[in-house]
Design a protein around this motif. Structure first.
Motif, PDB file in Angstrom:
ATOM      1  N   ASP A 159       0.830  -1.206   0.000  1.00 16.62           N
ATOM      2  CA  ASP A 159       0.000   0.000   0.000  1.00 16.62           C
ATOM      3  C   ASP A 159       0.864   1.255   0.000  1.00 16.62           C
ATOM      4  O   ASP A 159       2.023   1.217   0.391  1.00 16.62           O
ATOM      5  CB  ASP A 159      -0.899   0.010   1.244  1.00 16.62           C
ATOM      6  N   GLY A 160       0.255   2.378  -0.430  1.00 12.61           N
ATOM      7  CA  GLY A 160       0.908   3.679  -0.312  1.00 12.61           C
ATOM      8  C   GLY A 160       2.010   3.875  -1.326  1.00 12.61           C
ATOM      9  O   GLY A 160       3.197   3.842  -0.995  1.00 12.61           O
ATOM     10  N   TYR A 161       1.620   4.164  -2.582  1.00 14.90           N
ATOM     11  CA  TYR A 161       2.617   4.350  -3.644  1.00 14.90           C
ATOM     12  C   TYR A 161       3.438   5.616  -3.415  1.00 14.90           C
ATOM     13  O   TYR A 161       2.877   6.693  -3.185  1.00 14.90           O
ATOM     14  CB  TYR A 161       1.930   4.485  -4.998  1.00 14.90           C
ATOM     15  N   HIS A 162       4.765   5.493  -3.546  1.00 19.29           N
ATOM     16  CA  HIS A 162       5.670   6.645  -3.566  1.00 19.29           C
ATOM     17  C   HIS A 162       6.232   6.801  -4.976  1.00 19.29           C
ATOM     18  O   HIS A 162       6.269   5.830  -5.740  1.00 19.29           O
ATOM     19  CB  HIS A 162       6.855   6.433  -2.619  1.00 19.29           C
ATOM     20  N   VAL A 163       6.719   7.991  -5.286  1.00 21.51           N
ATOM     21  CA  VAL A 163       7.419   8.240  -6.559  1.00 21.51           C
ATOM     22  C   VAL A 163       8.826   8.720  -6.227  1.00 21.51           C
ATOM     23  O   VAL A 163       9.009   9.510  -5.292  1.00 21.51           O
ATOM     24  CB  VAL A 163       6.706   9.317  -7.401  1.00 21.51           C
ATOM     25  N   PHE A 164       9.797   8.257  -7.006  1.00 17.59           N
ATOM     26  CA  PHE A 164      11.193   8.648  -6.815  1.00 17.59           C
ATOM     27  C   PHE A 164      11.714   9.232  -8.127  1.00 17.59           C
ATOM     28  O   PHE A 164      11.316   8.774  -9.206  1.00 17.59           O
ATOM     29  CB  PHE A 164      12.040   7.433  -6.424  1.00 17.59           C
ATOM     30  N   SER A 165      12.633  10.207  -8.017  1.00 17.25           N
ATOM     31  CA  SER A 165      13.207  10.734  -9.264  1.00 17.25           C
ATOM     32  C   SER A 165      14.668  11.105  -9.071  1.00 17.25           C
ATOM     33  O   SER A 165      15.148  11.267  -7.937  1.00 17.25           O
ATOM     34  CB  SER A 165      12.416  11.952  -9.758  1.00 17.25           C
TER      35      SER A 165
END
Ligand code: FUB
Length: 307
Positions: free
Chosen positions: A65-71
């Motif tokens: 659960d709880g999508y994060h985005v990284f860049s």
């Protein structure tokens, strides 16, 4: 005194995110949380974004659960943009929560479409869509993709002519179709893909020099390997080319391939931070090289990479 000056200069460079000659990225490259199923894309702002799923410490796949985005802009320094979506926000989802599995993201006409698999109250998989004008924040739920069956592990590939294709999984088989202009509806029917017989889950499609590639985890036990097929059409038929990434220390394999600043990379996950716990995975990347005929060379999985 002179040494102190050099040390200070080095510290300032690191804190500013400057790349030092020979600096290595270490795998896994996200260490403060468990992440899996990395879908990598390079967007209009020139940064590389990774959309993974989130594994919950000490728990199983259903708790994800709880999508994060990284860049990143150098493959060395990564920004965690924070949580963009949680099961509690999905009003059509199972009241049990969790079940936020491998997502993907696609860009069209100034909007980012985040596509994610989630179970409904009857335990049936559906593909939800959330959109934003920003690749890593501000996503608003739009509903479900219409016209499919109960699909999981979506990949949305945007071809150079602006036509989007959806690839997804039912019972280990890969199905695909065109998406309509709104990216929320399937055009026609999802059709089984021919020439990806070893496919188990997690398809990812990309294009290089006019050739379409589908990479996919296979059925190898006890741990899946990554295989690929090539085609001159985004809907196949595909020509199987075999394994290019060996199994890691966890059961599943799932990832993506993308070109960034002239170098191709494969993203995948392993259990290095959890000592091989199948449901506490961590995302990694390595360089990918192609032969003259377009086939993919075997990938060397490395604890660290010079980008
Ligand atoms: O991460 C949950 C599931 O495990 C994914 O949807 C599959 O591809 C496998 O990685």
């Amino acid at each position: 005194m002179k040494n102190k000056r050099y040390l200070l200069a080095g510290m300032l460079a690191l804190s500013a995110g400057t790349v030092l000659a020979g600096e290595r990225a270490t795998n896994p490259f996200i260490k403060h949380m468990f992440t899996a199923d990395a879908s990598a894309h390079v967007w209009e702002d020139g940064r590389l974004y990774v959309y993974p799923s989130t594994d919950i410490e000490g728990k199983g796949y259903r708790s994800m659960d709880g999508y994060h985005v990284f860049s990143t802009d150098d493959m060395l320094h990564w920004t965690d943009h924070g949580e963009i979506l949680h099961s509690r926000d999905v009003e059509w989802g199972t009241p049990k929560g969790g079940n936020m599995w491998a997502p993907d993201c696609v860009y069209k006409d100034g909007t980012y479409y985040f596509v994610f698999p989630h179970r409904d109250p009857d335990n049936v998989w559906e593909l939800g869509v959330a959109t934003s004008k920003d690749p890593a924040s501000g996503f608003t739920l739009q509903g479900k993709i219409k016209g499919g069956r109960t699909f999981c592990d979506p990949c949305v590939f945007m071809d150079e002519d602006g036509q989007a294709y959806l690839y997804a999984v039912v019972k280990a088989k890969c199905y695909a179709a065109k998406l309509k202009e709104n990216l929320m509806e399937i055009e026609g029917e999802m059709v089984p893909q021919v020439g990806v017989d070893e496919h188990r889950e997690g398809p990812f499609v990309f294009k290089r020099n006019g050739i379409y590639y589908m990479i996919y985890p296979d059925h190898t036990k006890p741990r899946n390997q990554m295989q690929y097929s090539m085609s001159d059409s985004p809907l196949g038929p595909w020509e199987p080319k075999g394994v290019f990434l060996e199994a890691t220390d966890v059961l599943t394999m799932h990832g993506s391939i993308v070109e960034y600043k002239g170098q191709w990379y494969v993203f995948y996950h392993n259990g290095a931070l959890s000592k091989g716990r199948n449901t506490n995975r961590s995302i990694c990347f390595d360089k990918v090289f192609f032969n003259d005929d377009g086939t993919i060379q075997m990938v060397q999985q490395s604890p660290s990479v010079v980008p």
